[in-house]
Structures are given as structure tokens and as C-alpha cells.
Design an enzyme around this catalytic site. Structure first.
Site, PDB file in Angstrom:
ATOM      1  N   GLY A 193       0.669  -1.363  -0.392  1.00 29.73           N
ATOM      2  CA  GLY A 193       0.344   0.261  -0.085  1.00 29.73           C
ATOM      3  C   GLY A 193       1.032   1.791   0.012  1.00 29.73           C
ATOM      4  N   SER A 211       3.816   1.775  -1.890  1.00 33.10           N
ATOM      5  CA  SER A 211       4.794   1.356  -2.688  1.00 33.10           C
ATOM      6  C   SER A 211       5.941   1.502  -2.385  1.00 33.10           C
ATOM      7  CB  SER A 211       4.928   2.644  -3.685  1.00 33.10           C
ATOM      8  OG  SER A 211       5.188   2.461  -5.213  1.00 33.10           O
ATOM      9  N   SER A 212       6.647   0.269  -2.293  1.00 31.53           N
ATOM     10  CA  SER A 212       7.585  -0.030  -1.691  1.00 31.53           C
ATOM     11  C   SER A 212       7.831  -0.604  -2.489  1.00 31.53           C
ATOM     12  CB  SER A 212       7.879  -1.233  -0.098  1.00 31.53           C
ATOM     13  OG  SER A 212       6.433  -2.165  -0.431  1.00 31.53           O
ATOM     14  N   SER A 213       7.582  -0.823  -3.672  1.00 33.15           N
ATOM     15  CA  SER A 213       7.820  -1.905  -5.173  1.00 33.15           C
ATOM     16  C   SER A 213       8.603  -0.169  -5.602  1.00 33.15           C
ATOM     17  CB  SER A 213       7.388  -2.271  -5.687  1.00 33.15           C
ATOM     18  OG  SER A 213       6.032  -1.645  -5.990  1.00 33.15           O
ATOM     19  N   ASP A 231       3.516   6.231  -8.154  1.00 33.69           N
ATOM     20  CA  ASP A 231       4.412   6.030  -6.857  1.00 33.69           C
ATOM     21  C   ASP A 231       6.132   6.401  -7.353  1.00 33.69           C
ATOM     22  OD1 ASP A 231       2.326   4.369  -6.906  1.00 33.69           O
ATOM     23  OD2 ASP A 231       2.857   2.666  -7.055  1.00 33.69           O
TER      24      ASP A 231
HETATM   25  C1  GLA Z   1      -0.262   1.497  -7.864  1.00 33.62           C
HETATM   26  C2  GLA Z   1       0.108   1.339  -8.355  1.00 33.62           C
HETATM   27  C3  GLA Z   1       0.162   2.855  -8.716  1.00 33.62           C
HETATM   28  C4  GLA Z   1      -1.434   3.694  -8.525  1.00 33.62           C
HETATM   29  C5  GLA Z   1      -2.117   2.666  -7.331  1.00 33.62           C
HETATM   30  C6  GLA Z   1      -3.377   3.125  -7.272  1.00 33.62           C
HETATM   31  O1  GLA Z   1       0.734   1.580  -6.309  1.00 33.62           O
HETATM   32  O2  GLA Z   1       1.587   1.109  -8.547  1.00 33.62           O
HETATM   33  O3  GLA Z   1       0.448   3.388 -10.053  1.00 33.62           O
HETATM   34  O4  GLA Z   1      -2.196   3.138  -9.782  1.00 33.62           O
HETATM   35  O5  GLA Z   1      -1.434   1.173  -7.109  1.00 33.62           O
HETATM   36  O6  GLA Z   1      -4.185   4.506  -7.141  1.00 33.62           O
END
Ligand code: GLA
Length: 390
Positions: free
Chosen positions: A119, A121-123, A167
Site C-alpha cells: 500500500g 509502494s515499497s516496490s 508511485d
Molecule cells: C499502485 C500502482 C500505481 C497506482 C496505485 C493506485 O500503487 O503502482 O501506479 O495505480 O496503485 O492508485
């Protein structure tokens, strides 16, 4: 830092450097970047550290304090297809950087994530922190936009997730106490300062305790549903359409959607409905922040969360319960699931005066609903922060 200690234990010497990349939140603008929408976001003061030193022989050798398996490859010998483990983002990043610049050195490194996965965005954060380190050891200094593009290509083409650039852009462009207002169509952006009269805020993250699910593929399906809606709307209205894979809802004016939406299958209508309404909320949210009206910004974030549940049809039972409790908790301006919404956490913008009561109330409500997750649930209070320093 734990990663520094671990590096020392492994290699019997200090790392040359420790790089850091923050996580991000996106209170308004979810699920719109892959259709070239607008987003708002903040980086937070928690993220991923990488303790590293160069390796002259071109080997990349990594371990993560969050995962068991160590990973290793040569800068000139990255497997062409992903290996289905945590290091795929970094294999892809090596490949992508090597396509654009000559690489001569690898690195040895230890990765440390400071919060549970899902959630925030650790990736993207691990990809960016690794790219920063690999650039540093090879004396390369790409522009921020090029780094964003490389990291998105890794995710789209190597890992196979049809995500947009939300992200990576947040984790690079954000600045403390300024709201990133980004148009993902042309990368133009504004950093809107919090005006001095704005009520104070902090960022609360509520972890559901569910870190991994098998629902990842639904993300790509949602993107395809949006594309299909855009393609059909173009066909209904006589707008010229090109390649399916290059079709986005941003190409289709909202008036066209309003005129033809009843001819779309219900699921496509809902996905597109989310997108157009989010586009509107993002613009209103940016203006609310500009005026210092964090309460209005928060309400719009709650509305964004509602649309993600009912129009985008995402969110596990755990996340929906957290969202529901948040909407009933005094002192929370607003919030929603953070990220794609299939696992992980909810974020909320909160009034610091209510910090303790908010944490207590959300925890009590959540554990009453999911007693089995008692030991896995966690809440953390964060502050907004600068993006990665490149
Ligand atoms: C993930 C995706 C993002 C975005 C979000 C939802 O984090 O990597 O590009 O689409 O979901 O807003």
C-alpha cells in the site's frame, strides 16, 4: 540502521553509503495514473534503506531484511524474464539502466524496509533506491524524469504490472509539507505549500495485517476494463481510435462518457465512473489544499475511498472495515486505502490533537472485527517528507 549492522556482519567492513527512498501516500487520485489522470500525493518519513558498496567485478549481490532468499546476478547477465521473487524489480532495474548507460560495476547491499509491505509502494521505493545506488557506483546521473521512466518500465515490462507513474513520481518529486499535484499525462506538476493558516496534520497509517494476497492480477484487469471503456466510448462517439494498448480514458472527454455511458457494460461503466469522478476530486482537492482547507481535502479523500470500494470494486474485508471505522472516528480529516487496495493499509490525514484517541479507537474497532489479526495489526504516525535525494 539495521541494514548497516547486517552489512558489517556479512562483509566485515562498513558500507560505502546508505541510500534512502521514502514511501508515498495518495489521498486523492487513486487508480487514475494508468489512464493519464491527475494525482495528488505526499512522501512520508518512512521508507527503504539500502546499505551498499561497489563491486568491481560487476556482480550485484543483495539481501533484504524482509525476505529470506539472497539474490545475485551480473550486470551484463540479468535473466531476460522475471524469477518471481522480491528481487525482480532490481533485476529489471539493472537491465533497464544497462540499456541506456554502460555499466561497469555491480554492488553488494543490504535492504531494510521500515514498515510492513503493501500500500505504500515499497516496490517503487526499492527500485528507486537501488537505481540511485547503481547509478552512484557507475558514475551516472540521469535526470529525475528518466529515472521515473526507467522504474515504470521495470514494473510494466519486466514485472508485468500495468501501473502508472504515481508511485515513482511521488517518491521523487515530493517535498515536505507540500502537496504534489501532478498531471501524469505530460508530467507537469506543482508542489502546493500548506498555507500558514492550515490546521496541523499528521499522517496515520493503519496496517490491516494482511501483507500478501493472490489478487495482484486484478490490478491489470481493472486497467484493461478502463481501456475497454475508453475504446468503446471512442467507437460510439466517432472519435478516431488507434491501438488498443495506447488507449486511455484521458483521450475521452467527460461529456462523451456522460452521453454514452449507458451503453457500456456495468463493470466498465463503474471503472470509468471512478476515473472521471476522481479526476474531478483531484482538481477540487488541490484547490482545497491551496486554500488551506484540509477538512475539505480530507472529505474528498474519504469520497475517493468510497469510489474505490463501490466503483473500482477493490478492497479486502479488512481494508473496508478499517475505512469504515476511519469515517466514524473524530479527528480524522479523511483517508482511504493506500495503494492498489487489495492488501496492506489505509492512510488517514489526522488532527494531531486527536492522535492517541484515533489510534485507540481504530485499533479497538478493527480487532473486535478481526481478532485473529491482533498481533499483526499495527498503526504508525508519520510526517510528510522530501522525496528521494538523487
Ligand atoms: C499502485 C500502482 C500505481 C497506482 C496505485 C493506485 O500503487 O503502482 O501506479 O495505480 O496503485 O492508485
Amino acid at each position: 540502521m539495521l541494514c548497516e549492522q547486517h552489512f558489517f556482519e556479512l562483509y566485515k567492513r562498513e558500507p560505502q553509503d546508505v541510500a534512502f527512498c521514502p514511501y508515498r501516500i495518495c489521498p486523492i487520485g487513486a487508480h487514475s495514473d494508468h489512464q493519464y489522470g491527475k494525482v495528488t500525493g505526499l512522501a512520508i518519513d518512512k521508507g527503504i534503506y539500502l546499505a551498499y558498496s561497489p563491486k568491481q567485478n560487476g556482480i550485484v549481490e543483495l539481501c533484504s531484511l524482509q525476505f529470506d532468499k539472497r539474490a545475485q546476478w551480473h550486470i551484463a547477465g540479468v535473466p531476460a524474464v522475471k524469477q518471481d521473487d522480491w528481487a525482480d524489480y532490481l533485476r529489471g532495474a539493472t537491465l533497464e539502466l544497462g540499456r541506456r548507460y554502460p555499466l561497469s560495476k555491480g554492488l553488494s547491499g543490504v535492504i531494510e524496509g521500515t514498515l510492513p509491505i503493501g500500500g505504500l509502494s515499497s516496490s517503487a521505493a526499492v527500485t528507486l533506491v537501488f537505481l540511485k545506488a547503481l547509478c552512484a557506483v557507475n558514475n551516472i546521473s540521469p535526470e529525475p524524469l528518466e529515472i521515473i521512466r526507467m522504474a515504470v518500465t521495470v514494473e510494466n515490462s519486466y514485472v508485468g504490472v500495468s501501473s502508472g507513474k504515481l508511485d515513482q513520481s511521488c517518491e521523487i518529486f515530493c517535498r515536505k509539507d507540500k502537496l504534489l499535484y501532478l498531471d501524469t499525462m505530460d508530467d507537469s506538476y506543482e508542489l502546493i505549500p500548506a498555507p500558514s493558516g492550515m490546521k496541523p496534520y499528521e499522517i496515520a497509517i493503519f496496517f490491516s495485517g494482511v501483507e500478501r494476497t493472490l489478487a495482484g492480477s486484478k490490478f491489470n484487469m481493472r486497467v484493461d476494463e478502463c481501456r475497454s471503456a475508453a475504446y468503446a466510448l471512442k467507437a460510439f462517439s466517432g472519435i478516431e481510435y488507434g491501438k488498443f494498448g495506447e488507449t486511455h480514458l484521458r483521450d475521452v472527454p467527460v461529456e462523451v462518457f456522460e452521453q454514452y455511458k449507458d451503453r457500456l457494460p456495468e463493470s466498465w461503466r463503474k471503472r470509468a465512473g471512478h476515473w472521471y469522478s476522481e479526476f474531478d476530486r483531484v482538481k477540487k482537492g488541490a484547490e482545497a489544499w491551496r486554500k488551506g482547507d484540509i477538512e475539505e481535502y480530507g472529505r474528498l479523500s474519504f469520497a475517493s475511498g468510497w469510489s474505490s470500494i463501490y466503483n473500482w470494486e477493490t478492497g479486502s474485508d479488512e481494508l473496508k472495515t478499517l475505512y469504515d471505522i476511519m469515517t466514524r472516528t473524530e479527528g480524522i480529516y479523511g483517508g482511504r486505502f493506500s495503494g492498489a487496495g487489495f492488501k496492506g493499509c489505509c492512510m488517514a490525514l489526522i488532527d494531531p490533537a486527536f492522535r492517541e484517541s484515533i489510534q485507540a479507537k481504530v485499533e479497538a474497532g478493527y480487532i473486535a472485527a478481526f481478532p485473529a489479526l491482533k498481533d499483526k495489526y499495527r498503526s504508525v504516525i508519520c510526517q510528510s517528507a522530501d522525496g528521494i535525494i538523487l
